[in-house]
Design a protein around this motif. Structure first.
Motif: not given
Length: 251
Positions: A194-217
């Motif tokens: 928010a109110d900032a330029p794009l970061q050069e190398m933030p963490p790569v987003p990871v998403i679960a492909v099934r709703a029953s899975l916990p967030p990626y750790s």
């Protein structure tokens, strides 16, 4: 698996042989008659033990399905990389609503921002939820090997453009698949703070492909080779095609 449609003869362990009168494959419910022309019985293919007349099981979502196709695509791309098709790339990013993720396979030159579009090589998780196929003649339950063969039959010329070496990208992709599959996918989406330029190398987003899975750790993922600096350089639009016909074009 055999086709499932009105008129198919089925066998139910408690009611014997019957005939399907209607099918809803989006919900997994069918209606069938068992000995009475006037009365039908609603059956759930995920719960009721229904078989084809010859005894073959009718399986419908016995396990929770993937809510997005990206993990299946990642497994397919990994196998193609191992077979020498290393100039094949998978780009994935969220739709503006954030509810679904798009995907795009492309071949040839590795240019993430100005990648070529080839019909049938891209799709959306929103479409996949309704019709869980990639779109090149595959079936909903196709294995990784079957997906590869279906893509080769669908567009052999396009797949031939992926034949070649890109060892740094193939090594990155192999490591990402080892960390994420079979339950998670990556998204090449750089979030702007928010109110900032794009970061050069933030963490790569990871998403679960099934709703029953916990967030990626698991461990943080590096961005693909050639990604550094993409957001700071100028992106030139493709030049318009040269008109050699002598007839003015109407724009």
């Amino acid at each position: 698996m055999k086709a499932l449609a009105p008129g198919t003869v089925i066998f139910h362990r408690h009611r014997g042989y019957g005939v399907i009168t209607s099918v809803n494959l989006l919900t997994g419910w069918i209606a069938a008659r068992f000995g009475s022309e006037a009365r039908t019985l609603d059956l759930n293919l995920s719960m009721d033990e229904v078989q084809f007349a010859d005894g073959e099981a009718i399986l419908f979502r016995r396990a929770p399905p993937d809510r997005m196709p990206h993990a299946r695509l990642m497994a397919m791309v990994r196998e193609l990389h191992r077979a020498g098709y290393q100039r094949l790339y998978l780009y994935s990013w969220p739709k503006p609503s954030g509810l679904h993720w798009r995907w795009h396979l492309f071949t040839g030159q590795r240019d993430w921002m100005q990648r070529p579009w080839r019909e049938g090589w891209y799709g959306s998780g929103a479409d996949y939820n309704v019709n869980p196929v990639m779109g090149w003649g595959d079936t909903p339950a196709a294995t990784t090997e079957e997906l590869v063969h279906a893509l080769a039959r669908f567009d052999p010329q396009g797949l031939a453009r992926a034949l070649g070496r890109d060892e740094d990208h193939a090594a990155w992709f192999e490591g990402v698949c080892a960390a994420l599959l079979p339950g998670y996918m990556y998204s090449l989406d750089m979030q702007r703070p928010a109110d900032a330029p794009l970061q050069e190398m933030p963490p790569v987003p990871v998403i679960a492909v099934r709703a029953s899975l916990p967030p990626y750790s698991g461990p943080a993922l590096a961005w693909p080779p050639g990604w550094s600096g993409l957001w700071s350089k100028v992106h030139a639009m493709p030049a318009p095609a040269i008109n050699l016909s002598g007839v003015p074009e109407i724009r």
